[in-house]
Motif scaffolding. Structure first.
Motif, PDB file in Angstrom:
ATOM      1  N   HIS A   1      44.984  45.895  42.616  1.00  0.00           N
ATOM      2  CA  HIS A   1      44.287  47.012  41.987  1.00  0.00           C
ATOM      3  C   HIS A   1      43.694  46.632  40.633  1.00  0.00           C
ATOM      4  CE1 HIS A   1      48.245  47.163  40.020  1.00  0.00           C
ATOM      5  NE2 HIS A   1      47.618  47.763  39.030  1.00  0.00           N
ATOM      6  N   ALA A   2      44.080  45.467  40.091  1.00  0.00           N
ATOM      7  CA  ALA A   2      43.522  45.029  38.808  1.00  0.00           C
ATOM      8  C   ALA A   2      42.018  44.798  38.901  1.00  0.00           C
ATOM      9  CB  ALA A   2      44.218  43.754  38.339  1.00  0.00           C
ATOM     10  N   PHE A   3      41.501  44.505  40.088  1.00  0.00           N
ATOM     11  CA  PHE A   3      40.061  44.307  40.237  1.00  0.00           C
ATOM     12  C   PHE A   3      39.279  45.606  40.071  1.00  0.00           C
ATOM     13  CE2 PHE A   3      41.484  40.364  42.228  1.00  0.00           C
ATOM     14  CZ  PHE A   3      40.549  39.463  41.744  1.00  0.00           C
ATOM     15  N   LEU A   4      39.967  46.736  40.102  1.00  0.00           N
ATOM     16  CA  LEU A   4      39.281  48.006  39.949  1.00  0.00           C
ATOM     17  C   LEU A   4      38.778  48.226  38.525  1.00  0.00           C
ATOM     18  CD1 LEU A   4      41.589  50.293  42.123  1.00  0.00           C
ATOM     19  CD2 LEU A   4      39.249  49.586  42.639  1.00  0.00           C
ATOM     20  N   ARG A   5      39.175  47.384  37.608  1.00  0.00           N
ATOM     21  CA  ARG A   5      38.636  47.528  36.254  1.00  0.00           C
ATOM     22  C   ARG A   5      37.246  46.914  36.149  1.00  0.00           C
ATOM     23  NH1 ARG A   5      39.269  43.272  32.453  1.00  0.00           N
ATOM     24  NH2 ARG A   5      40.222  41.377  33.276  1.00  0.00           N
ATOM     25  N   PHE A   6      36.816  46.178  37.170  1.00  0.00           N
ATOM     26  CA  PHE A   6      35.465  45.652  37.232  1.00  0.00           C
ATOM     27  C   PHE A   6      34.611  46.558  38.127  1.00  0.00           C
ATOM     28  CE2 PHE A   6      38.303  41.880  36.983  1.00  0.00           C
ATOM     29  CZ  PHE A   6      37.930  41.432  35.722  1.00  0.00           C
ATOM     30  N   VAL A   7      33.353  46.706  37.777  1.00  0.00           N
ATOM     31  CA  VAL A   7      32.461  47.487  38.633  1.00  0.00           C
ATOM     32  C   VAL A   7      32.186  46.686  39.897  1.00  0.00           C
ATOM     33  CG1 VAL A   7      31.395  48.786  36.757  1.00  0.00           C
ATOM     34  CG2 VAL A   7      30.449  46.571  37.416  1.00  0.00           C
ATOM     35  N   PRO A   8      31.892  47.359  41.013  1.00  0.00           N
ATOM     36  CA  PRO A   8      31.732  46.655  42.293  1.00  0.00           C
ATOM     37  C   PRO A   8      30.653  45.574  42.271  1.00  0.00           C
ATOM     38  CG  PRO A   8      31.986  49.001  42.668  1.00  0.00           C
ATOM     39  CD  PRO A   8      31.872  48.821  41.195  1.00  0.00           C
ATOM     40  N   SER A   9      29.521  45.820  41.615  1.00  0.00           N
ATOM     41  CA  SER A   9      28.453  44.812  41.607  1.00  0.00           C
ATOM     42  C   SER A   9      28.895  43.546  40.895  1.00  0.00           C
ATOM     43  CB  SER A   9      27.204  45.378  40.938  1.00  0.00           C
ATOM     44  OG  SER A   9      27.473  45.762  39.588  1.00  0.00           O
ATOM     45  N   LEU A  10      29.723  43.676  39.858  1.00  0.00           N
ATOM     46  CA  LEU A  10      30.220  42.491  39.160  1.00  0.00           C
ATOM     47  C   LEU A  10      31.195  41.707  40.039  1.00  0.00           C
ATOM     48  CD1 LEU A  10      31.106  42.162  35.445  1.00  0.00           C
ATOM     49  CD2 LEU A  10      32.729  41.315  37.149  1.00  0.00           C
ATOM     50  N   ILE A  11      32.033  42.419  40.789  1.00  0.00           N
ATOM     51  CA  ILE A  11      32.962  41.735  41.701  1.00  0.00           C
ATOM     52  C   ILE A  11      32.190  40.945  42.745  1.00  0.00           C
ATOM     53  CG2 ILE A  11      34.760  42.086  43.434  1.00  0.00           C
ATOM     54  CD1 ILE A  11      35.662  44.538  41.907  1.00  0.00           C
ATOM     55  N   ALA A  12      31.150  41.547  43.308  1.00  0.00           N
ATOM     56  CA  ALA A  12      30.350  40.852  44.307  1.00  0.00           C
ATOM     57  C   ALA A  12      29.685  39.613  43.714  1.00  0.00           C
ATOM     58  CB  ALA A  12      29.300  41.802  44.880  1.00  0.00           C
ATOM     59  N   ALA A  13      29.139  39.745  42.508  1.00  0.00           N
ATOM     60  CA  ALA A  13      28.519  38.593  41.855  1.00  0.00           C
ATOM     61  C   ALA A  13      29.560  37.519  41.565  1.00  0.00           C
ATOM     62  CB  ALA A  13      27.826  39.032  40.569  1.00  0.00           C
ATOM     63  N   ALA A  14      30.766  37.916  41.157  1.00  0.00           N
ATOM     64  CA  ALA A  14      31.834  36.955  40.884  1.00  0.00           C
ATOM     65  C   ALA A  14      32.271  36.243  42.160  1.00  0.00           C
ATOM     66  CB  ALA A  14      33.014  37.652  40.229  1.00  0.00           C
ATOM     67  N   CYS A  15      32.234  36.925  43.301  1.00  0.00           N
ATOM     68  CA  CYS A  15      32.571  36.289  44.573  1.00  0.00           C
ATOM     69  C   CYS A  15      31.573  35.183  44.898  1.00  0.00           C
ATOM     70  CB  CYS A  15      32.594  37.325  45.692  1.00  0.00           C
ATOM     71  SG  CYS A  15      33.966  38.496  45.619  1.00  0.00           S
ATOM     72  N   VAL A  16      30.304  35.442  44.644  1.00  0.00           N
ATOM     73  CA  VAL A  16      29.280  34.418  44.881  1.00  0.00           C
ATOM     74  C   VAL A  16      29.459  33.264  43.909  1.00  0.00           C
ATOM     75  CG1 VAL A  16      26.803  33.948  44.847  1.00  0.00           C
ATOM     76  CG2 VAL A  16      27.659  36.076  45.843  1.00  0.00           C
ATOM     77  N   ALA A  17      29.707  33.588  42.630  1.00  0.00           N
ATOM     78  CA  ALA A  17      29.891  32.535  41.634  1.00  0.00           C
ATOM     79  C   ALA A  17      31.118  31.688  41.948  1.00  0.00           C
ATOM     80  CB  ALA A  17      30.019  33.161  40.244  1.00  0.00           C
ATOM     81  N   SER A  18      32.213  32.321  42.356  1.00  0.00           N
ATOM     82  CA  SER A  18      33.421  31.576  42.713  1.00  0.00           C
ATOM     83  C   SER A  18      33.172  30.674  43.915  1.00  0.00           C
ATOM     84  CB  SER A  18      34.570  32.548  43.006  1.00  0.00           C
ATOM     85  OG  SER A  18      34.863  33.360  41.885  1.00  0.00           O
ATOM     86  N   SER A  19      32.399  31.145  44.856  1.00  0.00           N
ATOM     87  CA  SER A  19      32.070  30.325  46.025  1.00  0.00           C
ATOM     88  C   SER A  19      31.260  29.112  45.621  1.00  0.00           C
ATOM     89  CB  SER A  19      31.299  31.159  47.048  1.00  0.00           C
ATOM     90  OG  SER A  19      32.044  32.286  47.465  1.00  0.00           O
ATOM     91  N   ARG A  20      30.331  29.282  44.699  1.00  0.00           N
ATOM     92  CA  ARG A  20      29.546  28.143  44.232  1.00  0.00           C
ATOM     93  C   ARG A  20      30.425  27.145  43.476  1.00  0.00           C
ATOM     94  NH1 ARG A  20      24.058  28.291  44.224  1.00  0.00           N
ATOM     95  NH2 ARG A  20      24.024  26.904  42.400  1.00  0.00           N
ATOM     96  N   VAL A  21      31.420  27.642  42.748  1.00  0.00           N
ATOM     97  CA  VAL A  21      32.349  26.751  42.058  1.00  0.00           C
ATOM     98  C   VAL A  21      33.137  25.925  43.068  1.00  0.00           C
ATOM     99  CG1 VAL A  21      34.425  26.679  40.640  1.00  0.00           C
ATOM    100  CG2 VAL A  21      32.527  28.158  39.977  1.00  0.00           C
TER     101      VAL A  21
END
Length: 366
Positions: A195-215
């Motif tokens: 539930h800690a991810f709920l402090r991020f807005v959904p669009s930021l989580i999606a962008a972070a998923c893409v960035a993490s995948s690129r890493v």
């Protein structure tokens, strides 16, 4: 229907995306004050199991978990009733996101193996009553964007022929695209686990998923200008969420390697993995500070992650005990009593999270 199924490829993609960004700014506030917060992971996993069984789309699965989070945050619900709440959230989310013929039927739900193990039998009256209560709680508004609604829009330009892999030109664009989608789906599921991810807005989580995948895939630059322009997020804005996702990835890889050693299975054969990150664990600092992965368009301050930074995130729900109450200083959730036409027996065994969300290496063999 083709435009509805792949809206990010249509002419209205930009307008739809901006409408989703506008809507996410008005999402209900999540306070994390549920007395049953320690059960949240178990019920999120239950939603994942049921949604996978019926092959529901990621948007329906993420919406169901989000409805569960908001409902638990507002009410003090008994453990027995939480099963009915979780399954009703799945039904509402599937009715909102899926076609009518893909919505789970009552008979199909009762025939699930996990239902028999919980000694739970659903009734039409009980489900309708719970669905009505959920709809009244959210004022009949289920238009609640989640990270799953944004991820495909970002994935449309997540990989380019101009990207470098380990400092070299990309050898196979099609294979990299395949792995990018696999890793993005994995990180998207990771974001549901805490539930800690709920402090991020959904669009930021999606962008972070893409960035993490690129890493993980060793693509450079880590966050190219095209993705920054599309998402309107800089690398510095994504970094807190990316750290959490990579910590979860490292934990899953370590757990998979540990189980492999215990089972005395041979390691991966040459040619099975495209990238070394699939079979070797690394710290978040190693991921973020690889020279080839630095985002050259912006300054990126060094990030130091302590060994215990992920302890709260990576904990397993070993028991199904309800906490005594909300955290000190938080508002007391309302207590409700929902009639439940079923006999429920909570399982006594601990639930191993990695059995549901395995590490990324095995996910390509599913």
């Amino acid at each position: 229907m083709e435009l509805e199924g792949q809206w990010w490829k249509g002419q209205l993609a930009g307008d739809i995306y901006h409408a989703l960004r506008y809507k996410e700014l008005r999402l209900p506030v999540y306070k994390g004050q549920s007395p049953q917060l320690n059960l949240r992971r178990y019920f999120a996993d239950l939603i994942a199991i049921v949604s996978n069984r019926f092959r529901l789309c990621p948007a329906a699965r993420h919406l169901a978990v989000y409805l569960l989070d908001l409902f638990m945050d507002r009410y003090d619900i008994s453990v027995q009733q939480l099963h009915m709440v979780a399954l009703s959230c799945i039904l509402l989310a599937s009715k909102f996101e899926e076609r009518e013929d893909r919505v789970p039927k009552l008979e199909s739900l009762n025939s699930l193996t996990c239902m028999s193990s919980m000694n739970l039998v659903l009734t039409k009256q009980g489900l309708l009553h719970m669905e009505l209560l959920l709809l009244e709680t959210f004022h009949w508004n289920l238009y609640l964007p989640t990270a799953a609604h944004f991820i495909e829009y970002y994935l449309s330009i997540a990989v380019s022929e101009t990207d470098l892999h380990d400092g070299w030109p990309m050898a196979c664009l099609e294979k990299t695209l395949l792995y990018m989608n696999k890793y993005a789906d994995y990180f998207l599921e990771v974001s549901l686990q805490d539930h800690a991810f709920l402090r991020f807005v959904p669009s930021l989580i999606a962008a972070a998923c893409v960035a993490s995948s690129r890493v993980i895939l060793h693509l450079a630059p880590t966050w190219p200008p095209r993705l920054q322009r599309l998402s309107a997020y800089t690398w510095e804005q994504l970094l807190p969420c990316v750290e959490r996702l990579l910590l979860a990835h490292d934990s899953d890889v370590n757990e998979a390697n540990k189980q492999r050693c215990q089972q005395q299975q041979p390691g991966p054969q040459p040619g099975q993995a495209m990238y070394p990150a699939q079979s070797q664990s690394a710290t978040v600092a190693q991921y973020v500070h690889r020279p080839a992965l630095q985002y050259t368009q912006q300054s990126c301050q060094p990030v130091l992650v302590s060994a215990h930074a992920s302890s709260a995130y990576l904990c397993h729900s070993g028991s199904l005990q309800v906490s005594s109450g909300p955290t000190h200083g938080q508002a007391q959730p309302q207590t409700i009593s929902v009639p439940l036409d079923a006999k429920i027996k909570m399982p006594n065994r601990p639930y191993q999270v990695n059995s549901i969300y395995s590490c990324t290496a095995p996910c390509f063999n599913r």
